[in-house]
Design a protein around this motif. Sequence first.
Motif, short mmCIF file in Angstrom:
data_model
loop_
_atom_site.label_atom_id
_atom_site.label_comp_id
_atom_site.label_asym_id
_atom_site.label_seq_id
_atom_site.Cartn_x
_atom_site.Cartn_y
_atom_site.Cartn_z
N GLY A 67 -0.93 5.08 -0.83
CA GLY A 67 -2.14 5.66 -0.33
C GLY A 67 -2.86 5.47 -1.45
O GLY A 67 -4.13 4.75 -1.09
N ASN B 134 1.16 -1.69 -0.06
CA ASN B 134 0.16 0.19 -0.11
C ASN B 134 0.94 0.88 -0.05
O ASN B 134 0.60 2.23 0.80
N ALA C 280 -13.45 -8.60 1.04
CA ALA C 280 -12.53 -7.36 1.99
C ALA C 280 -12.11 -6.72 1.14
O ALA C 280 -11.51 -6.45 -0.69
N TYR C 281 -12.66 -5.38 1.07
CA TYR C 281 -12.12 -4.18 0.32
C TYR C 281 -11.30 -3.70 0.56
O TYR C 281 -10.70 -3.24 1.87
N LYS C 282 -10.11 -2.77 0.30
CA LYS C 282 -9.15 -1.73 0.03
C LYS C 282 -9.28 -0.81 -0.42
O LYS C 282 -9.71 -0.52 -2.10
N HIS C 283 -9.61 0.49 -0.06
CA HIS C 283 -9.46 1.70 -0.57
C HIS C 283 -9.41 2.85 -0.22
O HIS C 283 -9.32 2.78 1.18
N GLU C 284 -8.18 3.55 -0.32
CA GLU C 284 -7.53 5.17 -0.27
C GLU C 284 -6.81 4.50 1.49
O GLU C 284 -7.28 5.52 1.64
N SER D 126 -3.59 4.74 -4.77
CA SER D 126 -2.91 4.25 -6.36
C SER D 126 -3.89 3.20 -5.53
O SER D 126 -4.39 2.87 -4.79
N GLU D 127 -4.77 2.77 -7.16
CA GLU D 127 -5.54 2.10 -7.11
C GLU D 127 -6.40 1.87 -5.69
O GLU D 127 -6.43 1.81 -5.15
N SER D 128 -7.66 3.20 -6.42
CA SER D 128 -8.04 3.56 -4.86
C SER D 128 -9.28 2.02 -4.25
O SER D 128 -9.27 2.65 -3.53
N ARG D 129 -9.74 1.69 -5.31
CA ARG D 129 -10.67 0.89 -4.53
C ARG D 129 -10.34 -0.91 -5.09
O ARG D 129 -10.47 -0.34 -6.42
N CYS D 130 -10.21 -1.98 -4.25
CA CYS D 130 -10.31 -3.00 -5.59
C CYS D 130 -10.41 -4.08 -3.97
O CYS D 130 -10.66 -3.93 -2.72
N VAL D 131 -10.40 -5.56 -4.69
CA VAL D 131 -11.48 -6.42 -3.55
C VAL D 131 -9.10 -6.92 -3.52
O VAL D 131 -8.56 -7.27 -3.95
N LEU D 132 -9.50 -7.02 -2.18
CA LEU D 132 -8.28 -7.56 -1.54
C LEU D 132 -7.68 -8.83 -2.55
O LEU D 132 -8.78 -9.90 -2.45
#
Lengths: 494, 191
Positions: free
Chosen positions: A232, A229, B122-126, A234-240
């Motif tokens: 912070g 990460n 499980a999502y990641k964002h900002e 970059s790639e603002s949202r995605c499924v982990l």
Amino acid sequence: MVKKKVPDWLNSSLWSTTPSASSSSSSTTTTTTDTNTFDHHSPTTASPPIESPIDPPLPPAAIRDKQQQQPPRHHHNHNHPQKPEVKDKLSKSSIVDDDDNNNIIINNNYSNDNIINNKIIITNDIRNVDVNESSAEDISKQALLLTELSKKVINMGELRRIASQGIPDGAGIRSTVWKLLLGYLAPDRSLWSSELAKKRSQYKHFKEELLMNPSEIARRLEKTTVLNNDNGKSESRCVLSRSEITHDEHPLSLGKSSVWNQFFQDSEIIEQIDRDVKRTHPDLHFFSGDSSLAKSNQEALRNILTVFAKLNPGIRYVQGMNEILAPLFYIFKNDPDEEMAACAEADTFFCFVELLSGFRDHFCQQLDNSVVGIRSTITRLSQLLKEHDEELWRHLEITTTVNPQFYAFRWITLLLTQEFNFADSLHIWDTLLSDPEGPQETLLRVCCAMLILIRRRLLAGDFTSILKLLQNYPPTNISHLLYVANKLRGQPSR
Amino acid sequence: MVLVLALGDLHIPHRAPDLPAKFKSMLVPGKIQHVICTGNLSIKEVHDYLKTLCPDLHITRGEYDEDTRYPETKTLTIGQFKLGLCHGHQVVPWGDLDSLAMLQRQLDVDILVTGHTHQFTAYKHEGGVVINPGSATGAFSNITYDANPSFVLMDIDGLRVVVYVYELIDGEVKVDKIDFKKTTATTHSAH
């Protein structure tokens, strides 16, 4: 059947301790060595209860000394009539004792130092003359030891002989001598640096391997790239992304081979070690208290015991090992040589393993009843007592039915560290480690001597008082104790 | 190395009798340091059971919880991470990442744990992570069909958290893991 009598010299009131300590006029404490070395060392050895007998016939030398007993210890250099003799004999050969009143024969086996020591012990006022504290003895011993240690190849036999009289506290001698006696340092000085380096790196390796927690292990093992990460935004949202776990390596795993499972199983032992380390020698600032020194020392003890427990799954950690470890670490850490003191933890680990190797079986519960277990050792002690002092043995075993396990268990498993104050136990360990017969045999002799020394009180006591006495062994002159222990060597005297 | 168990939506006794046996055998006391529960337990007995796993238990209120005293949201700090907890039925649309992100910003947390959908995500964002541990019993949900029982165990170690996902698929426990690293350290956490 002739009942084996206690020899006269042993039975003399010279050797026995009595409850009343107040009779001494100018008695001073004897067995404590440099009290400034130990910060809050409690002066428990105030006037050991060795009374000065007035009745028995005194050897002429002793009478002479008694008259000059008045001045306190540090003056005895001037008043002691035997002092000039001491200086002469420093370089001379064997001496035969001249007073036979108490049948004290000086053994020709002893080195000069020992003879000098014994001569002084003969006086009534044993309490006034602590051989190890008197400066002349100390200096001479120190000199002897230092010369021995500075040789290129150290003569172990000679070293043992000198060391068994007690090692002076100064100049870090004890640290080096113990390492030699335990076989950690080879007698050949030239090998020292390479051996030490090897052992120390080995210990470091052990620590790294065994003291890691599973998170770190998992981190080291994983080769898949971690989703990072870094920025912070970059790639603002995605499924982990999920990754598979190999070999059941998750924290709740119950698998035998799982690192996590082993970790949790070990955590019990680690907790036990932690608890014991915190309780080690609460009276010494070195080990307990809030100072960072104490904390780091405790940390070192913890590490050593944990590594030992993990390397020895058969015996793991047993309560009491911390007590055996403590003196070793104390001595090595207080080595004035900075390099040695910095690596004290590694050195202590190996010396601890070596020292414990002779006594391991005492800690294994399954071996309790076997030939090598603690019960058999206690039986041997009992036999030894029977050989040397049947009357006392009979009184303890049969009349009052004091099972030796009640007192000897702690004496033997903890190598007498709990029976005497710290300084005294160091002195006893000098003898235990240096005796050529080996620590196991020597320990039994010392225990036997402990019993014989207070035989008067034991013979007069019943079950409760005997047990109270033996479980809180009264303070006593250590050199005197070790002398008696030495006399018990070999055949029982008639 | 702090282990945090995150689970929720058990719906015991209304929709499920108990946790799956395989899960129960793994959840033994003494290993886990914190338990966070999204809600919908629904009864006190489940609360007591979770309490035996670990004394540090945090629960937020789900719409079927019989104990009305649980808070709607909760935040706590563990190590370098700030965690937020909320059941999720309050955030509409249910399970929508944008709305959950809004909640995360509101609570100002690094990891937001919510439930209600009975579906692990499980999502990641900002710079933040939103985790849904799913339903630990696989209880019926009108949003998700055929939910598998699942829960989450987080291993917080410094600036890194490893999320272990435990799912019961076809009677077998399947474990996956997710790595997440935080960029900056939190300024002093007093937890």
